[in-house]
Write a protein that holds these residues in place. Structure first.
Motif, short mmCIF file in Angstrom:
data_model
loop_
_atom_site.label_atom_id
_atom_site.label_comp_id
_atom_site.label_asym_id
_atom_site.label_seq_id
_atom_site.Cartn_x
_atom_site.Cartn_y
_atom_site.Cartn_z
N GLY A 13 88.48 -38.49 -12.21
CA GLY A 13 88.50 -39.81 -11.59
C GLY A 13 89.84 -40.50 -11.75
N SER A 14 90.44 -40.36 -12.92
CA SER A 14 91.75 -40.98 -13.18
C SER A 14 92.83 -40.38 -12.30
CB SER A 14 92.12 -40.81 -14.65
OG SER A 14 91.21 -41.48 -15.49
N VAL A 15 92.74 -39.07 -12.05
CA VAL A 15 93.72 -38.40 -11.18
C VAL A 15 93.61 -38.93 -9.75
CG1 VAL A 15 94.37 -36.20 -10.12
CG2 VAL A 15 93.94 -36.31 -12.58
N PHE A 16 92.38 -39.07 -9.26
CA PHE A 16 92.20 -39.63 -7.91
C PHE A 16 92.75 -41.05 -7.82
CE2 PHE A 16 89.01 -36.24 -7.16
CZ PHE A 16 89.38 -35.87 -5.87
N LEU A 17 92.50 -41.85 -8.85
CA LEU A 17 93.06 -43.20 -8.89
C LEU A 17 94.58 -43.16 -8.82
CD1 LEU A 17 91.00 -45.04 -11.68
CD2 LEU A 17 91.24 -45.77 -9.32
N ALA A 18 95.17 -42.31 -9.64
CA ALA A 18 96.63 -42.21 -9.70
C ALA A 18 97.22 -41.76 -8.37
CB ALA A 18 97.03 -41.23 -10.81
N LEU A 19 96.56 -40.81 -7.70
CA LEU A 19 97.04 -40.34 -6.40
C LEU A 19 96.96 -41.45 -5.36
CD1 LEU A 19 95.43 -36.77 -6.27
CD2 LEU A 19 97.83 -37.33 -6.63
N GLY A 20 95.86 -42.16 -5.34
CA GLY A 20 95.71 -43.24 -4.36
C GLY A 20 96.78 -44.31 -4.52
#
Length: 205
Positions: A13-20
């Motif tokens: 979830g943190s990776v998706f946040l960071a990518l967005g």
């Protein structure tokens, strides 16, 4: 086993946040709601790291939840810390936005969807990233009203404040981001309920 699943959900979830944030919102100077949105305003004005600012903004809110309603504290502290660290760790990928050359409307939608996916993945495992969402939950609990409405109100105020503080921020595009985040989270959370109870999936048909 459950701890491992929570750990994976937190990291993914943190990776998706960071990518967005780093691929779509920050390169275009776009906003998000909540404490992340406030962190983006500070970043655009001062250049301070988004993740670090997010932690600093969230600390007083977590202290409040510790004394007022401790379950909110436990559900959010790990999500807040890990997501903030991952957001700043992925900051160098902002240079890729020049290669992608995605226009602002698409960036606002894609950024919102990725953030929504990341948040939704964590919520499915009972993990929150805290921030002003915790404050909204406390407010809703005190007023005995829908927390989703309070969160939407907070997000709208923060995005509007960002567009007024930093003239380059597009209010329309940022509101698209907020809506994309909210809709994506709603779909993911609802999908969980439907898969957990397949007999209820067609209840509206």
């Amino acid at each position: 086993m459950e701890s491992a699943k929570k750990g994976f959900a937190l990291l993914a979830g943190s990776v998706f946040l960071a990518l967005g944030l780093n691929l779509f919102l920050i390169p275009q100077g776009l906003m998000e709601g909540g404490a992340l949105g406030i962190s983006l305003i500070v970043h655009y004005v001062t250049g301070t790291k988004v993740g670090l600012t997010f932690i600093l903004i969230s600390i007083p809110i977590f202290l409040l939840t510790w004394f007022v309603y401790r379950p909110f504290f436990y559900n959010g502290i790990h999500g807040m810390l890990i997501s903030a660290l991952v957001i700043d760790f992925f900051a160098p990928i902002r240079d890729m936005a020049v290669i992608l050359q995605v226009e602002p409307f698409t960036s606002s939608a894609l950024g919102g969807i990725l953030i929504g996916i990341g948040t939704g993945i964590m919520l499915r495992r009972g993990i929150s990233i805290g921030g002003t969402d915790l404050l909204a939950q406390l407010t809703a609990k005190g007023l005995q009203t829908n927390s989703g409405l309070i969160i939407l109100l907070f997000d709208t105020i923060i995005v509007t404040a960002g567009s007024l503080t930093v003239p380059a921020i597009s209010l329309v595009h940022s509101l698209i981001t907020v809506c994309s985040v909210g809709l994506t989270i709603s779909v993911i959370v609802s999908w969980k309920r439907n898969t957990a109870h397949p007999e209820k999936s067609f209840s509206r048909l």
